[in-house]
Structures are given as structure tokens and as C-alpha cells.
Design a protein around this motif. Structure first.
Motif: not given
Length: 331
Positions: A20-23, A59-61, A78-81, A140-141
Motif C-alpha cells: 500500500a505504501a509503495k503504491g 491500499g491492499v485487500k 497508506a498515505k504518503v507525504d 498506515i490506515i
């Protein structure tokens, strides 16, 4: 006779969070979201993970394969800033990710319940993508994390507000109980056929890794099934055995529980505190490891195993999560 069904593997919450973070990072960098991303696992294998997009979050399921898991099907985002910290990947927990409120875990009090291995996975997968001169903050959410956490032991460990992001290998490898027991017996057979004289039983990969810090010895990973492994060793007329692992698990043998799964045995905290005359209020056995010697626990494990199975010698080594020796008993 029909061929036995091949059990499907799954992914850990740590792998799902990494994907999720990479995406999410790719979305910022390229303005598009790929259908899938490649995730480099701790053993350097590469796994392709499908992505989802909801409420403008990547995200990922998660799937668990044929392994029973309360997190099967849960969605992890995931949220990335961007930050000004060149090359630094900060990792935070958002909605649905638990927070540690008591000491003695792999994470510090006040930190998000994202274990060290998933943190390393996220860092190692995102760093190669970072433009020069910038870093990122990853949040991460897990929208259903709080609800799912009610089905876990998190609250007993002092983790509140959601689930833990865990996993040491990135992969969930399910096995039927019968297949697992047969694997344990087969491994014992192979060692005996190779004339190995010192067979050591360990609960899992961490136990094996820690034991090899102290000695170059052959090990059999038995998961929670010490009863089956020890009974089979006696059936094969083995007289001497070694047992090694974390006292939180191994002390259960001294308590008379030879299937050490949490569903079949109580936590060992109270027993350990009683044997070691510990008066302080510790949340986990790991905390006790920092201040007390566990030689007496190791001796009690040896006595109980000999009493139950009739071995002539049972050696025991205990270590904490950092692979530090905290207790031993040699017959």
C-alpha cells in the motif's frame, strides 16, 4: 486416492502495508496507480501484490490463503507525504492501527504497533523510489482495525486502538495439523538417520536463529506441538534432548502444557513470577527478562519433561527477543 489439496499461502499485514505504501508513493510520483506493485520480502524474494483505491487512498485487500486469520480480507491503506529529510522514511500508525501502552513489546510505549520487520520492509521498498533531497512520512490506515482488534489478544498486551502490523517473513504459510506433525516426525527421522546425537526442539524461526547464536546445532521447529515431538523422540528411543526458546513459550512446559498454543495454555507470566519470586508488576515476560535470571525456569522445564517422557537428559536454553541468553540448565 485423491491427491491432497495443496494449501494456499497468504501475505502478512506487514506485506500488505508495504505494498500500500509503495503504491501510494508511486501515485504521488507518477500521478497514476498501477494495478499491482512488486514487494521485496525480507528474504529478497519478490511478490506481486494487487492494489485497490478507495476514498482516494491506495491500499491492499489482505489475504491469508488457507491459514485461519482474523485479518483475512481486511483492507490496509497508506498515505504518503514528502518531507525535507533526505532519504528518510518515517512510519506512523493512523486509524485502526494499535498503539503500545505498556512496556515489554518489540515497540516502545506510545509507538504505533508496527513491528520492526514490517518497518524495515516499508523502508527498503520505498527508499529506492525517493527523489534526491526528500524523504517521506508513511501513515498506515486500517479502517476496520479497531473492530478486528477485538478478536485478538492485543488488549491483553496493552495495544489499544487497532490491530498490529506484523510478520517476519512477509508470507503466511498454512499447513494442516496432520501435515505439520508429519513434517516434524520426518525431520526427526532425517536427523537420527544422519547420526545426529544432540537434537534441539525450538518453537519457530526466531528460536532457531537465537539458538544458533550460541551453538552450531541441529534444530527441529515444532511450533506449539512439543507433545507430538517429544513423544515421537521417545518412540524412537532417544534419551537426550534439548529445548530452546523464549521463556514466555517454553515455561509453559514446566506448567504441564505441551501444546503451547494460547488456545490450549494460559500465559506463563504468573507462573514465572511465582517461581522467580518477582514482586514487581510486569506486563510481559520480555520485561522480566531484562531484570531476572531464568535458570530456575530452565531447570523446572527440564524436570517436567523428564518426568513426563522419561528422557535421561533434558538441556534447556532460554533467550529473550534480542537473542540474549537469560536462562540455561544442563543435565
Amino acid at each position: 486416492m485423491s491427491e491432497e489439496k495443496k494449501l494456499k499461502t497468504g501475505i502478512t499485514t506487514g506485506t500488505a502495508a508495504t505494498a500500500a505504501a509503495k503504491g501510494a508513493l508511486i501515485k504521488i510520483l507518477k500521478g497514476v496507480i498501477p494495478d499491482k506493485v512488486d514487494v521485496v520480502l525480507p528474504d529478497k524474494r519478490i511478490l506481486e501484490i494487487p492494489l485497490i483505491l478507495k476514498n482516494d487512498m491506495v491500499g491492499v485487500k489482505k489475504w491469508s490463503g488457507d491459514d485461519p486469520d482474523v485479518t483475512d480480507g481486511i483492507e490496509i491503506f497508506a498515505k504518503v507525504d514528502f518531507t525535507k529529510d533526505d532519504g528518510v522514511v518515517q512510519i506512523k500508525g493512523g486509524e485502526g492501527v494499535g498503539v503500545a501502552t505498556k512496556p515489554g513489546l518489540q515497540i516502545k510505549v506510545g509507538e504505533a504497533a508496527i513491528n520492526p520487520a514490517p518497518r524495515r520492509m516499508i523502508e527498503e521498498n520505498l527508499k529506492p523510489l525517493l527523489p534526491e533531497g526528500v524523504g517521506v512520512k508513511v501513515t498506515i490506515i486500517v479502517p476496520d482495525g479497531l473492530k478486528i482488534a477485538e478478536k485478538t489478544f492485543n488488549s491483553r498486551l496493552g495495544i489499544v486502538g487497532g490491530i498490529s502490523i506484523i510478520g517476519t517473513t512477509g508470507i503466511v504459510k498454512p499447513m494442516s495439523l496432520e501435515a505439520l506433525i508429519q513434517t516434524i516426525k520426518c525431520e526427526i527421522d532425517v536427523l537420527l538417520a544422519s547420526k545426529v546425537k544432540d537434537i534441539w526442539l525450538v518453537p519457530g524461526n526466531i528460536g532457531e536463529k537465537c539458538l544458533k547464536v550460541f551453538m552450531d546445532i541441529e534444530t527441529v521447529i515444532v511450533s506449539n506441538y512439543f507433545e507430538d515431538a517429544l513423544s515421537y523422540l521417545r518412540e524412537r528411543q532417544v534419551e537426550k534432548v534439548g529445548i530452546a526458546g523464549h521463556p514466555g513459550k517454553i515455561a509453559k512446559l514446566a506448567m504441564g502444557y505441551f501444546n503451547t498454543h494460547s488456545k490450549n495454555s494460559p500465559q506463563a507470566n504468573s507462573y514465572i513470577k511465582n517461581v522467580l519470586n518477582v514482586d514487581d508488576d510486569f506486563n510481559t515476560v520480555e520485561e522480566i527478562c531484562d531484570k531476572y535470571c531464568f535458570d530456575k525456569i530452565a531447570e523446572e522445564v527440564s524436570k517436567k519433561v523428564k518426568e513426563r517422557y522419561g528422557f535421561s537428559k533434558v538441556n534447556v536454553i532460554l533467550f529473550d527477543m534480542k537473542c540474549r541468553l537469560v536462562g540455561k540448565f544442563y543435565d
